[in-house]
Design a protein around this motif. Structure first.
Motif, PDB file in Angstrom:
ATOM      1  N   GLU A 453      47.743 -28.536 -18.790  1.00  0.00           N
ATOM      2  CA  GLU A 453      47.393 -29.006 -17.450  1.00  0.00           C
ATOM      3  C   GLU A 453      46.184 -28.263 -16.909  1.00  0.00           C
ATOM      4  OE1 GLU A 453      50.476 -29.470 -14.534  1.00  0.00           O
ATOM      5  OE2 GLU A 453      52.000 -29.757 -16.079  1.00  0.00           O
ATOM      6  N   ALA A 454      46.103 -26.968 -17.157  1.00  0.00           N
ATOM      7  CA  ALA A 454      44.973 -26.174 -16.661  1.00  0.00           C
ATOM      8  C   ALA A 454      43.667 -26.631 -17.314  1.00  0.00           C
ATOM      9  CB  ALA A 454      45.212 -24.690 -16.931  1.00  0.00           C
ATOM     10  N   TYR A 455      43.722 -26.846 -18.621  1.00  0.00           N
ATOM     11  CA  TYR A 455      42.519 -27.311 -19.319  1.00  0.00           C
ATOM     12  C   TYR A 455      42.101 -28.686 -18.796  1.00  0.00           C
ATOM     13  CZ  TYR A 455      39.282 -28.407 -23.096  1.00  0.00           C
ATOM     14  OH  TYR A 455      38.149 -28.735 -23.803  1.00  0.00           O
ATOM     15  N   ARG A 456      43.085 -29.585 -18.620  1.00  0.00           N
ATOM     16  CA  ARG A 456      42.775 -30.929 -18.143  1.00  0.00           C
ATOM     17  C   ARG A 456      42.166 -30.883 -16.743  1.00  0.00           C
ATOM     18  NH1 ARG A 456      44.477 -35.114 -20.612  1.00  0.00           N
ATOM     19  NH2 ARG A 456      46.188 -33.965 -21.545  1.00  0.00           N
ATOM     20  N   ALA A 457      42.689 -30.014 -15.900  1.00  0.00           N
ATOM     21  CA  ALA A 457      42.160 -29.898 -14.543  1.00  0.00           C
ATOM     22  C   ALA A 457      40.700 -29.457 -14.562  1.00  0.00           C
ATOM     23  CB  ALA A 457      43.002 -28.912 -13.737  1.00  0.00           C
ATOM     24  N   ASN A 458      40.390 -28.465 -15.384  1.00  0.00           N
ATOM     25  CA  ASN A 458      39.008 -28.000 -15.491  1.00  0.00           C
ATOM     26  C   ASN A 458      38.106 -29.077 -16.062  1.00  0.00           C
ATOM     27  OD1 ASN A 458      36.972 -25.679 -15.528  1.00  0.00           O
ATOM     28  ND2 ASN A 458      36.973 -26.321 -17.672  1.00  0.00           N
ATOM     29  N   TYR A 459      38.624 -29.818 -17.038  1.00  0.00           N
ATOM     30  CA  TYR A 459      37.841 -30.889 -17.648  1.00  0.00           C
ATOM     31  C   TYR A 459      37.525 -31.981 -16.620  1.00  0.00           C
ATOM     32  CZ  TYR A 459      36.387 -34.475 -20.977  1.00  0.00           C
ATOM     33  OH  TYR A 459      35.671 -35.432 -21.648  1.00  0.00           O
ATOM     34  N   ILE A 460      38.499 -32.324 -15.804  1.00  0.00           N
ATOM     35  CA  ILE A 460      38.285 -33.335 -14.761  1.00  0.00           C
ATOM     36  C   ILE A 460      37.161 -32.900 -13.828  1.00  0.00           C
ATOM     37  CG2 ILE A 460      39.308 -34.339 -12.677  1.00  0.00           C
ATOM     38  CD1 ILE A 460      41.977 -34.443 -14.266  1.00  0.00           C
ATOM     39  N   THR A 489      52.869 -35.716 -19.367  1.00  0.00           N
ATOM     40  CA  THR A 489      51.662 -34.974 -18.976  1.00  0.00           C
ATOM     41  C   THR A 489      50.527 -35.117 -19.970  1.00  0.00           C
ATOM     42  OG1 THR A 489      52.500 -32.973 -20.054  1.00  0.00           O
ATOM     43  CG2 THR A 489      53.020 -33.268 -17.711  1.00  0.00           C
ATOM     44  N   THR A 490      50.627 -36.059 -20.919  1.00  0.00           N
ATOM     45  CA  THR A 490      49.566 -36.186 -21.919  1.00  0.00           C
ATOM     46  C   THR A 490      48.264 -36.698 -21.328  1.00  0.00           C
ATOM     47  OG1 THR A 490      50.327 -38.408 -22.513  1.00  0.00           O
ATOM     48  CG2 THR A 490      51.156 -36.559 -23.834  1.00  0.00           C
ATOM     49  N   TYR A 491      48.330 -37.582 -20.339  1.00  0.00           N
ATOM     50  CA  TYR A 491      47.128 -38.152 -19.740  1.00  0.00           C
ATOM     51  C   TYR A 491      47.227 -38.296 -18.221  1.00  0.00           C
ATOM     52  CZ  TYR A 491      45.498 -39.532 -24.401  1.00  0.00           C
ATOM     53  OH  TYR A 491      45.072 -39.527 -25.705  1.00  0.00           O
ATOM     54  N   GLY A 492      48.415 -38.611 -17.712  1.00  0.00           N
ATOM     55  CA  GLY A 492      48.544 -39.074 -16.343  1.00  0.00           C
ATOM     56  C   GLY A 492      48.418 -38.001 -15.283  1.00  0.00           C
ATOM     57  N   LEU A 493      48.137 -38.472 -14.052  1.00  0.00           N
ATOM     58  CA  LEU A 493      48.074 -37.615 -12.878  1.00  0.00           C
ATOM     59  C   LEU A 493      49.393 -37.602 -12.121  1.00  0.00           C
ATOM     60  CD1 LEU A 493      44.556 -38.609 -11.472  1.00  0.00           C
ATOM     61  CD2 LEU A 493      45.140 -36.698 -12.987  1.00  0.00           C
ATOM     62  N   VAL A 500      51.294 -34.554 -11.047  1.00  0.00           N
ATOM     63  CA  VAL A 500      51.120 -33.493 -12.040  1.00  0.00           C
ATOM     64  C   VAL A 500      50.069 -32.574 -11.430  1.00  0.00           C
ATOM     65  CG1 VAL A 500      50.530 -32.933 -14.422  1.00  0.00           C
ATOM     66  CG2 VAL A 500      51.663 -35.111 -13.880  1.00  0.00           C
ATOM     67  N   ALA A 501      50.517 -31.471 -10.870  1.00  0.00           N
ATOM     68  CA  ALA A 501      49.789 -30.740  -9.846  1.00  0.00           C
ATOM     69  C   ALA A 501      48.345 -30.386 -10.196  1.00  0.00           C
ATOM     70  CB  ALA A 501      50.560 -29.471  -9.474  1.00  0.00           C
ATOM     71  N   GLN A 502      48.130 -29.697 -11.306  1.00  0.00           N
ATOM     72  CA  GLN A 502      46.774 -29.179 -11.550  1.00  0.00           C
ATOM     73  C   GLN A 502      45.741 -30.283 -11.769  1.00  0.00           C
ATOM     74  OE1 GLN A 502      46.420 -25.299 -13.778  1.00  0.00           O
ATOM     75  NE2 GLN A 502      48.577 -25.711 -14.223  1.00  0.00           N
ATOM     76  N   PRO A 503      45.963 -31.239 -12.672  1.00  0.00           N
ATOM     77  CA  PRO A 503      44.966 -32.303 -12.815  1.00  0.00           C
ATOM     78  C   PRO A 503      44.844 -33.184 -11.572  1.00  0.00           C
ATOM     79  CG  PRO A 503      46.845 -32.702 -14.256  1.00  0.00           C
ATOM     80  CD  PRO A 503      46.996 -31.332 -13.721  1.00  0.00           C
ATOM     81  N   TYR A 504      45.963 -33.460 -10.908  1.00  0.00           N
ATOM     82  CA  TYR A 504      45.911 -34.280  -9.700  1.00  0.00           C
ATOM     83  C   TYR A 504      45.078 -33.596  -8.625  1.00  0.00           C
ATOM     84  CZ  TYR A 504      47.460 -36.929  -5.593  1.00  0.00           C
ATOM     85  OH  TYR A 504      47.496 -37.690  -4.444  1.00  0.00           O
ATOM     86  N   ASN A 505      45.320 -32.331  -8.425  1.00  0.00           N
ATOM     87  CA  ASN A 505      44.586 -31.601  -7.388  1.00  0.00           C
ATOM     88  C   ASN A 505      43.107 -31.503  -7.718  1.00  0.00           C
ATOM     89  OD1 ASN A 505      46.927 -31.238  -5.924  1.00  0.00           O
ATOM     90  ND2 ASN A 505      47.349 -29.202  -6.763  1.00  0.00           N
TER      91      ASN A 505
END
Length: 517
Positions: A453-460, A489-493, A500-505
């Protein structure tokens, strides 16, 4: 659709090596760190020839190790011993700490410590700055170290002509591609070793229309009601929702209900007309005409149902160039037409043409797109120009109103996208803008399913910033994140309405801080 994307974690990343424009300067001996060794090294360096010294006119060159280089009878000698295999040498050069020689044919070679490696004249420098033109520059160096010149209106690469060119008034290095303009004003871009295709001036700035930049993907069979999806879209700051269907009552009926809710809310529903190259599971259409007729009828049914509810944007087919029957090797970038199956190509072309024509038969002013993946310009160019992968032409052209692309992390940076043969990257949106002259949409983007989730959030956050900067210069109309809810948590927000807190935020914070104006 979710399972289909698990291939992303397995696709081989494209890499490569480049020819260096300067390749000399290798050391022939080990170094030490004692005071005596350092002093000796400094003394040798002080005795070295002046940078840029050449034979002739000098009689010899001294390198940083104190070795003496001479030119005798057309061969280069080091300390009186012929330096490997060389002959017909016209010039020896000491430059940037390296020894080079030039043969009678003009080719330069750099000494790597044991042999000579072909390279450019190191005095020319490295890759030219983006936007370099001839004139006013006298030459251009591309990422592979090729030297480009224009002589009497003809283009040369490393002193060899490139395709059939004449009356060239401008040669341009831009977006990591070579372009030229004839005296009549028409621009052309080099797409392979010798093929020039017509285009517009890639330097022309084209801003996307405001209001549709922030988008997200969803599915027709979500458990959310249309009103709930509208509420989620508004809370996230999204304007565009991509969802697929065909002409069956279940998927089309669900999308019609979404269209009604979106029209009332002033949001944009971007509909994927999700026909493909198969008439039944695992069975391809029998011909181009069979594919065309079926998809045309189905797309017309979809458009007739959605037109009354304000839908005006359609994507005709999903990743069809990446079907196993179409792409010969799924790990290739798709930058060459020969990457694709020549025998099955007409079926895909027929399906795409059918969907576009079906939509237009109901809504002549609707905007239709065809999507591509990785660096599939080999496919997009062939379809646009009515070509087969084998290079034959004169076939029906596929023309679209929007160029749509998928850009998952494993595919690479879309502004510096790698090509087949491990070649250097190029700016794909700039290329498409100049070649096709229509808006560019990224209709799916994300990192891989294995990311935290942390990596996905940074990528977003990072990708949004890259896309956002380009929307005003490269006509990037919309970027549609994949996906709202993947059930995990593979793709969705979200998962069943819970964020899904980190990528959504990360997603919502960027949208809030960077308005689509």
């Amino acid at each position: 659709m979710i399972n289909r994307r698990k291939f992303l974690g397995r696709v081989a990343a494209l890499g490569g090596s480049y020819v260096l424009s300067a390749c000399g300067g290798a050391s022939d001996f080990g170094t030490g760190d004692t005071a005596t060794a350092k002093a000796a090294k400094a003394a040798r360096a002080a005795a070295a020839s002046t940078n840029g010294t050449t034979i002739p006119p000098a009689n010899s060159i001294i390198d940083n190790q104190g070795a003496v280089w001479t030119l005798v009878g057309g061969s280069v000698y080091k300390n009186g011993v012929k330096a490997n295999n060389n002959y017909n040498v016209s010039l020896v050069l000491w430059y940037g700490g390296g020894v080079y020689h030039q043969g009678s044919g003009g080719q330069f070679y750099g000494w790597n410590g044991s042999t000579w490696i072909a390279c450019n004249d190191p005095r020319l420098g490295g890759t030219s700055a983006d936007g370099t033109t001839i004139p006013s520059a006298s030459y251009i160096i591309d990422k592979l170290g090729n030297v480009w010149t224009v002589v009497n209106g003809v283009i040369y690469r490393n002193n060899n002509t490139v395709g059939n060119t004449y009356n060239v008034s401008l040669l341009l290095w831009y977006g990591s591609k070579i372009w030229h303009r004839g005296t009549g004003g028409q621009f052309y871009v080099l797409t392979d070793a010798s093929t020039w295709l017509p285009c517009s001036d890639p330097r022309i700035v084209s801003a996307a229309t405001a209001g549709t930049f922030y988008g997200i993907n969803g599915h027709y069979d979500y458990r959310y009601t249309p009103d709930q999806i509208v509420s989620i879209m508004k809370s996230m700051g999204c304007s565009t929702y991509r969802v697929g269907c065909i002409d069956d009552p279940v998927s089309l009926g669900a999308v019609v209900e979404l269209a009604k809710a979106f029209q009332a809310a002033g949001l944009t529903l971007f509909v994927l007309v999700n026909f493909g190259i198969h008439e039944s599971p695992g069975v391809m259409f029998s011909s181009e005409s069979a594919a065309y007729n079926r998809t045309r009828a189905g797309a017309a049914t979809v458009a007739a149902a959605l037109a009354p509810w304000g839908v005006t944007m359609y994507e005709c087919g999903n990743e069809l160039t990446r079907e196993s029957e179409i792409i010969l090797d799924s790990t290739t970038a798709g930058s060459k037409a020969v990457d694709f199956n020549n025998a099955n190509w007409p079926i895909m072309r027929g399906a795409m043409r059918g969907m576009i024509d079906g939509v237009k038969s109901v809504q002549p002013t609707a905007k239709c797109g065809v999507n591509f993946c990785v660096a599939d310009v080999g496919a997009s160019d062939a379809l646009w120009d009515g070509m087969q992968p084998d290079g034959t032409g004169g076939y029906p052209q596929v023309r679209w109103d929007m160029t749509t692309w998928h850009n998952y992390e494993v595919y690479g940076d879309i502004f510096n996208l790698g090509t087949d043969g491990a070649g250097p990257g190029f700016d794909l949106p700039t290329y498409c803008k100049a070649r096709y002259g229509v808006p560019f949409l990224i209709t799916e983007w994300n990192t891989g399913p294995e990311s935290t989730e942390a990596y996905r959030a940074n990528y977003i956050s990072t990708q949004f910033a890259n896309y956002y900067r380009a929307r005003k210069s490269k006509d990037i109309q919309s970027v549609m994140y994949y996906v709202l809810d993947s059930g995990d948590t593979t793709y969705g927000l979200m998962i069943d309405g819970a964020v899904v807190a980190q990528p959504y935020n990360a997603f919502t914070a960027f949208v809030a801080g960077n308005p689509d104006v």
